[in-house]
Design an enzyme around this catalytic site. Structure first.
Site, PDB file in Angstrom:
ATOM      1  N   ARG A 212     -22.373  15.383  12.555  1.00 19.78           N
ATOM      2  CA  ARG A 212     -23.837  15.487  12.634  1.00 19.78           C
ATOM      3  C   ARG A 212     -24.236  16.940  12.819  1.00 19.78           C
ATOM      4  NH1 ARG A 212     -28.303  12.384  11.189  1.00 19.78           N
ATOM      5  NH2 ARG A 212     -26.587  10.968  10.872  1.00 19.78           N
ATOM      6  N   ASP A 213     -23.445  17.840  12.247  1.00 21.78           N
ATOM      7  CA  ASP A 213     -23.839  19.247  12.300  1.00 21.78           C
ATOM      8  C   ASP A 213     -23.375  19.891  11.003  1.00 21.78           C
ATOM      9  OD1 ASP A 213     -24.663  21.818  13.219  1.00 21.78           O
ATOM     10  OD2 ASP A 213     -24.472  21.107  15.271  1.00 21.78           O
ATOM     11  N   GLU A 214     -23.076  21.176  11.000  1.00 19.18           N
ATOM     12  CA  GLU A 214     -22.748  21.868   9.760  1.00 19.18           C
ATOM     13  C   GLU A 214     -21.652  21.140   8.975  1.00 19.18           C
ATOM     14  OE1 GLU A 214     -24.716  24.267   9.149  1.00 19.18           O
ATOM     15  OE2 GLU A 214     -25.452  24.608  11.177  1.00 19.18           O
TER      16      GLU A 214
END
Ligand code: NAG
Ligand code: NAG
Ligand code: NAG
Length: 441
Positions: A212-214
């Site tokens: 849920r990030d980069e």
């Protein structure tokens, strides 16, 4: 050398030429690194060990560094690790990780750091080795999994990185690297970055990131970075950023990026600051059900404002995009919010067909010059202007984006162990991977 191992590097070189500044990857073959095998089982390690770290460090110091053309070998099997290692200064060596190492301490830092390596290859021959981070036990309060620091002429491939307490793979400076055939699976929370890269002449391809990030993100300073065949499986999405003062990024190509769910199809993010991002191409993107779509945001509130008037963005082309966002009125499928103190220019959108699952959408531009979206301004004088919001109709070229089998509809739990995946053989709809999995060679 077998025929396959002769042919594969030749194919790679020709396929890679678009945005790279020269060859990438180790300068000598894997065969030439097998004159000495530095097996951790001969340096104090055992399968099932509660801390394989000291055996890895000992095999490196007492064997790899003493024998040019050697391979540090962690055989198939499960290992725990409590002591992190920094393997510094090796030349002409390989790290063959066929086993699965599980994090068993909460020390911060990097479980495996490779520093100042040259002519180096980090891989698993069975395409099943890697690291299980059990990040749910120490979220954002534990190590990163792998960091490659100021290394040259290297590759990392066929490894699986699961649930890091923090980031999964960080590539810090260095040059001429190749990253491919990787599966990265993190939790459904921020701070779970897949791959962050800065440096020169890097080719990153055939990578799947669930988190849920980069997904795969370029940071500053960076030049000649080519990223392709990326599958962001319920990920935060890929980005350039976050950027602040002294940014220097140029000659970047992303192509064949497939994003299912998550925050964005692609984002350039900064908050004031100085320097530049220029000569960048984003070609062949497919995205489905992301929150934002094509997103430039130079007032990104999660980044502390820099002291300059804005990072100068120029000569940025988006071509052949097909995607939808969840709610195109709440969050535009296309927004180009450039810095008023450094209006962006030569921003070109060609065949960018972005739409909304709700069947209605707006687009937004601020201080942006170029072509291909109704809100952008044209002309050779680039003065700042306030945000322009336009309601748009469905682009005539839009078709509902293709799906890939194996897509997730929700991310992985934040409070339970995440299962170890296998590495896929395709990372973009209709395209096979560029080089076969090591286990199939
Ligand atoms: C990396 O490889 C290139 C040739 O591809 C060579 O010129 C360069 O010296 C190598 N880097 C180092 C640090 O040896
Ligand atoms: C714009 O960027 C592309 C891609 O990097 C490059 O080929 C082209 O030369 C650049 N154009 C200018 C005017 O710099
Ligand atoms: C992507 O999602 C699918 C479906 O759950 C899963 O099979 C696959 O392993 C995921 N990829 C990764 C790298 O987690």
């Amino acid at each position: 050398m077998g025929l396959k191992s002769i042919l594969v590097p030749l194919l790679l070189l020709s396929a890679a030429s678009a945005q790279l500044s020269g060859t990438v990857g180790p300068t000598s073959s894997l065969e030439s690194k097998q004159s000495t095998i530095c097996n951790v089982l001969d340096y104090g390690g055992s399968v099932g060990s509660s801390d394989i770290g000291p055996a890895i460090a000992s095999a490196f110091t007492n064997c790899v560094l003493k024998n040019s053309g050697s391979t540090l070998y962690v055989p198939e099997g499960d290992y725990d690790m409590q002591t992190w290692v920094t393997l510094s200064g090796g030349t002409k060596w390989a790290f063959r990780l066929d086993g699965l190492i599980s994090r068993a301490a909460t020390t911060t830092g990097n479980m495996i750091a490779i520093e100042d390596a040259d002519d180096f290859e980090f891989y698993s021959a069975n395409s099943a080795g890697g690291i299980q981070g059990y990040g749910y036990e120490c979220r954002n309060a534990g190590p990163r999994l792998v960091r490659i620091i100021t290394s040259t002429n290297w590759s990392i491939h066929d490894l699986i990185l699961v649930d890091s307490p923090e980031f999964h793979l960080v590539i810090q400076e260095g040059s001429n690297g190749e990253v491919y055939n990787m599966a990265i699976r993190g939790t459904n929370l921020g701070g779970s970055d897949g791959i962050d890269v800065w440096g020169t002449n890097y080719w990153i391809h055939d990578v799947e990131v669930t988190n849920r990030d980069e997904c795969v993100t370029v940071k500053s300073p960076a030049s000649n970075i080519q990223v392709e065949r990326i599958w962001c499986n319920q990920s935060g999405g890929s980005a350039i950023g976050s950027l602040s003062d002294g940014t220097a990024i140029e000659n970047v190509l992303y192509r064949y990026v497939y994003t299912n769910g998550g925050n964005q199809a692609f984002m350039i993010k900064s908050n004031l600051g100085s320097g530049y991002v220029r000569n960048v191409v984003f070609d062949n993107f497919i995205s489905r059900g992301t929150a934002y779509g094509l997103d430039i945001n130079q007032y990104w509130s999660s980044q502390t404002p820099g002291s300059g008037d804005g990072v100068q963005l120029s000569n940025i082309t988006f071509s052949n995009w097909d995607g939808n966002v969840v709610d195109g009125v709440a969050r535009p499928p296309i927004q180009l919010i450039c810095a008023d103190g450094a209006p962006c220019y030569d921003i070109t959108l060609t065949n960018v067909y972005m739409w909304s699952e709700t069947d209605e959408a707006i687009v937004k531009c601020e201080s942006a010059y170029g072509s291909g979206v109704s809100c952008i301004k044209s002309g050779s004088t680039h003065t700042s202007y306030a945000v322009v919001t336009s309601t748009v109709t469905k682009p005539s070229g839009y078709t509902t984006p293709t799906t890939m089998s194996g897509d997730l509809s929700t991310g992985f739990a934040t409070d339970a162990a995440i299962p170890t995946p296998t590495i896929p053989t395709s990372f973009f709809p209709g395209l096979a991977q560029i080089s076969p999995l090591a286990k199939n060679l």
